[in-house]
Design a protein around this motif. Structure first.
Motif, PDB file in Angstrom:
ATOM      1  N   LEU A 218     -29.165  34.911  15.379  1.00 34.28           N
ATOM      2  CA  LEU A 218     -29.894  33.657  14.732  1.00 34.28           C
ATOM      3  C   LEU A 218     -28.813  32.699  15.112  1.00 34.28           C
ATOM      4  N   VAL A 219     -27.615  32.696  14.681  1.00 34.95           N
ATOM      5  CA  VAL A 219     -26.459  31.920  14.890  1.00 34.95           C
ATOM      6  C   VAL A 219     -26.445  31.338  16.265  1.00 34.95           C
ATOM      7  N   MET A 220     -26.366  32.434  17.155  1.00 37.56           N
ATOM      8  CA  MET A 220     -26.211  32.197  18.381  1.00 37.56           C
ATOM      9  C   MET A 220     -27.142  31.358  19.325  1.00 37.56           C
ATOM     10  N   LYS A 221     -28.640  31.542  18.662  1.00 35.40           N
ATOM     11  CA  LYS A 221     -29.691  31.192  19.219  1.00 35.40           C
ATOM     12  C   LYS A 221     -29.913  29.738  18.814  1.00 35.40           C
ATOM     13  N   ILE A 222     -29.437  29.201  17.452  1.00 35.11           N
ATOM     14  CA  ILE A 222     -29.943  27.743  17.041  1.00 35.11           C
ATOM     15  C   ILE A 222     -28.768  27.016  17.151  1.00 35.11           C
ATOM     16  N   CYS A 223     -27.503  27.323  16.803  1.00 33.56           N
ATOM     17  CA  CYS A 223     -26.312  26.750  16.316  1.00 33.56           C
ATOM     18  C   CYS A 223     -25.712  26.046  17.609  1.00 33.56           C
ATOM     19  N   GLU A 224     -25.462  24.727  17.727  1.00 33.56           N
ATOM     20  CA  GLU A 224     -24.926  23.984  18.621  1.00 33.56           C
ATOM     21  C   GLU A 224     -23.442  24.201  18.737  1.00 33.56           C
ATOM     22  N   ARG A 225     -22.819  24.132  17.388  1.00 32.59           N
ATOM     23  CA  ARG A 225     -21.153  24.226  17.308  1.00 32.59           C
ATOM     24  C   ARG A 225     -21.142  25.322  16.185  1.00 32.59           C
ATOM     25  N   LEU A 226     -19.958  25.876  16.198  1.00 30.22           N
ATOM     26  CA  LEU A 226     -19.658  26.725  15.202  1.00 30.22           C
ATOM     27  C   LEU A 226     -18.280  26.598  14.622  1.00 30.22           C
ATOM     28  N   TYR A 227     -17.803  26.886  13.399  1.00 32.61           N
ATOM     29  CA  TYR A 227     -16.774  26.689  12.414  1.00 32.61           C
ATOM     30  C   TYR A 227     -16.465  28.233  12.068  1.00 32.61           C
ATOM     31  N   VAL A 228     -15.379  28.734  12.474  1.00 30.32           N
ATOM     32  CA  VAL A 228     -15.127  30.097  11.905  1.00 30.32           C
ATOM     33  C   VAL A 228     -13.968  30.280  10.940  1.00 30.32           C
ATOM     34  N   LEU A 229     -14.268  30.781   9.739  1.00 27.24           N
ATOM     35  CA  LEU A 229     -13.170  30.803   8.684  1.00 27.24           C
ATOM     36  C   LEU A 229     -12.820  32.358   8.498  1.00 27.24           C
ATOM     37  N   ASP A 230     -11.538  32.432   8.066  1.00 28.57           N
ATOM     38  CA  ASP A 230     -10.744  33.665   7.971  1.00 28.57           C
ATOM     39  C   ASP A 230      -9.756  33.217   6.907  1.00 28.57           C
ATOM     40  N   TYR A 231      -9.970  34.019   5.827  1.00 32.45           N
ATOM     41  CA  TYR A 231      -9.150  33.954   4.707  1.00 32.45           C
ATOM     42  C   TYR A 231      -9.090  32.398   4.243  1.00 32.45           C
ATOM     43  N   THR A 233      -9.211  29.884   5.991  1.00 29.75           N
ATOM     44  CA  THR A 233      -8.738  28.891   7.072  1.00 29.75           C
ATOM     45  C   THR A 233      -9.680  28.947   8.283  1.00 29.75           C
ATOM     46  N   VAL A 234     -10.075  27.686   8.749  1.00 28.31           N
ATOM     47  CA  VAL A 234     -10.613  27.382  10.161  1.00 28.31           C
ATOM     48  C   VAL A 234      -9.988  28.238  11.204  1.00 28.31           C
ATOM     49  N   ILE A 235     -10.368  29.147  11.759  1.00 25.43           N
ATOM     50  CA  ILE A 235      -9.325  29.687  12.908  1.00 25.43           C
ATOM     51  C   ILE A 235     -10.148  29.211  14.398  1.00 25.43           C
ATOM     52  N   ALA A 236     -11.258  28.788  14.271  1.00 21.38           N
ATOM     53  CA  ALA A 236     -11.802  28.166  15.475  1.00 21.38           C
ATOM     54  C   ALA A 236     -12.863  27.330  15.450  1.00 21.38           C
ATOM     55  N   GLU A 237     -13.195  26.672  16.537  1.00 20.23           N
ATOM     56  CA  GLU A 237     -14.308  25.667  16.258  1.00 20.23           C
ATOM     57  C   GLU A 237     -14.664  25.508  17.860  1.00 20.23           C
ATOM     58  N   GLY A 238     -16.164  25.306  18.060  1.00 21.75           N
ATOM     59  CA  GLY A 238     -16.432  25.328  19.512  1.00 21.75           C
ATOM     60  C   GLY A 238     -18.047  25.698  19.774  1.00 21.75           C
ATOM     61  N   LYS A 239     -18.300  25.702  20.907  1.00 19.85           N
ATOM     62  CA  LYS A 239     -19.808  26.107  21.104  1.00 19.85           C
ATOM     63  C   LYS A 239     -20.008  27.587  21.002  1.00 19.85           C
ATOM     64  N   PRO A 240     -20.984  28.223  20.643  1.00 16.68           N
ATOM     65  CA  PRO A 240     -21.410  29.533  20.410  1.00 16.68           C
ATOM     66  C   PRO A 240     -20.689  30.515  21.647  1.00 16.68           C
ATOM     67  N   ILE A 245     -16.302  34.786  22.650  1.00 16.11           N
ATOM     68  CA  ILE A 245     -14.971  35.149  23.610  1.00 16.11           C
ATOM     69  C   ILE A 245     -13.826  34.813  22.999  1.00 16.11           C
ATOM     70  N   ASN A 246     -13.671  34.278  21.758  1.00 14.70           N
ATOM     71  CA  ASN A 246     -12.361  33.884  21.423  1.00 14.70           C
ATOM     72  C   ASN A 246     -11.484  35.095  20.760  1.00 14.70           C
ATOM     73  N   LYS A 247     -10.569  35.182  21.073  1.00 14.53           N
ATOM     74  CA  LYS A 247      -9.685  36.388  20.609  1.00 14.53           C
ATOM     75  C   LYS A 247      -9.687  36.391  19.226  1.00 14.53           C
ATOM     76  N   ARG A 248      -9.083  35.416  18.421  1.00 10.66           N
ATOM     77  CA  ARG A 248      -8.902  35.232  17.391  1.00 10.66           C
ATOM     78  C   ARG A 248     -10.206  35.451  16.359  1.00 10.66           C
ATOM     79  N   VAL A 249     -11.311  35.129  16.861  1.00  5.68           N
ATOM     80  CA  VAL A 249     -12.547  35.380  16.138  1.00  5.68           C
ATOM     81  C   VAL A 249     -12.844  36.788  16.410  1.00  5.68           C
ATOM     82  N   ILE A 250     -12.820  37.624  17.378  1.00  2.93           N
ATOM     83  CA  ILE A 250     -12.863  38.941  17.522  1.00  2.93           C
ATOM     84  C   ILE A 250     -11.984  39.588  16.632  1.00  2.93           C
TER      85      ILE A 250
END
Length: 261
Positions: A218-231, A233-240, A245-250
């Motif tokens: 669902l997220v990859m289909k409809i979102c134009e940008r994503l913020y990724v939180l971990d503990y 902290t925002v660790i990544a921001e960008g297009k789906p 493919i972001n290593k920190r996100v994986i």
């Protein structure tokens, strides 16, 4: 045009840092996802944006028709009146009220008549109450719930309760809608319908949407940008396509040991 600006947002509970220096920007009309592992602080961010929690530090600024408003310290009802509405990860309907009354209550945040008009039962009171019912019924029609308007909310199937909660949020006439795991507990058919519905209401109601969701399809289909939180902290921001493919996100989702295996 920037409609929401979150700068260095931080929230600690005693010694626990739930959100740390988060920076998030929403532009008008965007559909943005906020993702991360369980316990990453996503719902805490929503609670900070909507006044449930007061930030330990940082700021939240909301651009309204009357100018930029700083939301720090405002009560949830005041933030709702400015034009920000939300749903909850755990459904929070008024379960012992009817489907119609759940939506009507939300509309009272923008009601125009006052105490004296209500007490004296002046014509303007009845006129606005009738308009409220009509608007609520139109919203229920959009969500295919008008045939159940007289039923108690607790008697609706789970998927319909989810739709009712979104309808109730829209009844406040928001410019920003925060959706906290709207597909949680839904089957694949319900999720597909919800995906189409979210895209439709964004255009129909001229909304900016911030979405928390674990269903990555669902997220990859409809979102134009994503913020990724971990503990917290925002660790990544960008297009789906960049995020997946972001290593920190994986690493945050799977663990570094899994990647190195």
């Amino acid at each position: 045009m920037e409609i929401l600006s979150v700068k260095n947002l931080t929230k600690s509970f005693g010694g626990l840092m739930a959100v740390s220096n988060a920076n998030i920007v929403l532009n008008k009309g965007e559909l943005v996802g906020l993702i991360g592992p369980n316990g990453a602080g996503k719902t805490t961010v929503f609670n900070l944006l909507t006044g449930v929690y007061v930030p330990s530090s940082g700021s939240v600024e909301f651009s309204t028709a009357k100018g930029v408003k700083k939301l720090n310290g405002l009560k949830p009802y005041a933030i709702t009146r400015l034009g920000m509405a939300r749903t909850f990860q755990n459904i929070r309907l008024f379960k012992d009220l009817t489907v119609l009354d759940n939506v009507r209550i939300a509309m009272h945040s923008n009601i125009r008549y006052g105490l004296m008009t209500t007490f004296l039962r002046l014509p303007s009171f009845f006129r606005e109450e009738m308009e409220t019912v009509q608007k609520a019924e139109r919203l229920l029609e959009i969500f295919n719930l008008n045939s159940k308007k007289a039923e108690l909310a607790k008697n609706l199937p789970y998927g319909e309760q989810r739709r009712l909660e979104i309808a109730r949020a829209l009844a406040t006439n928001p410019s920003i809608l925060l959706l906290d795991e709207p597909a949680a507990g839904m089957n694949p058919n319900e999720t597909a319908e919800l995906t189409d519905l979210i895209q439709w209401i964004r255009k129909e109601f001229d909304l900016t949407i911030l979405l928390i969701e674990h269903d990555m399809s669902l997220v990859m289909k409809i979102c134009e940008r994503l913020y990724v939180l971990d503990y917290g902290t925002v660790i990544a921001e960008g297009k789906p396509e960049e995020i997946k493919i972001n290593k920190r996100v994986i690493e945050a989702y799977l663990g570094e040991e899994v990647l190195d295996a």
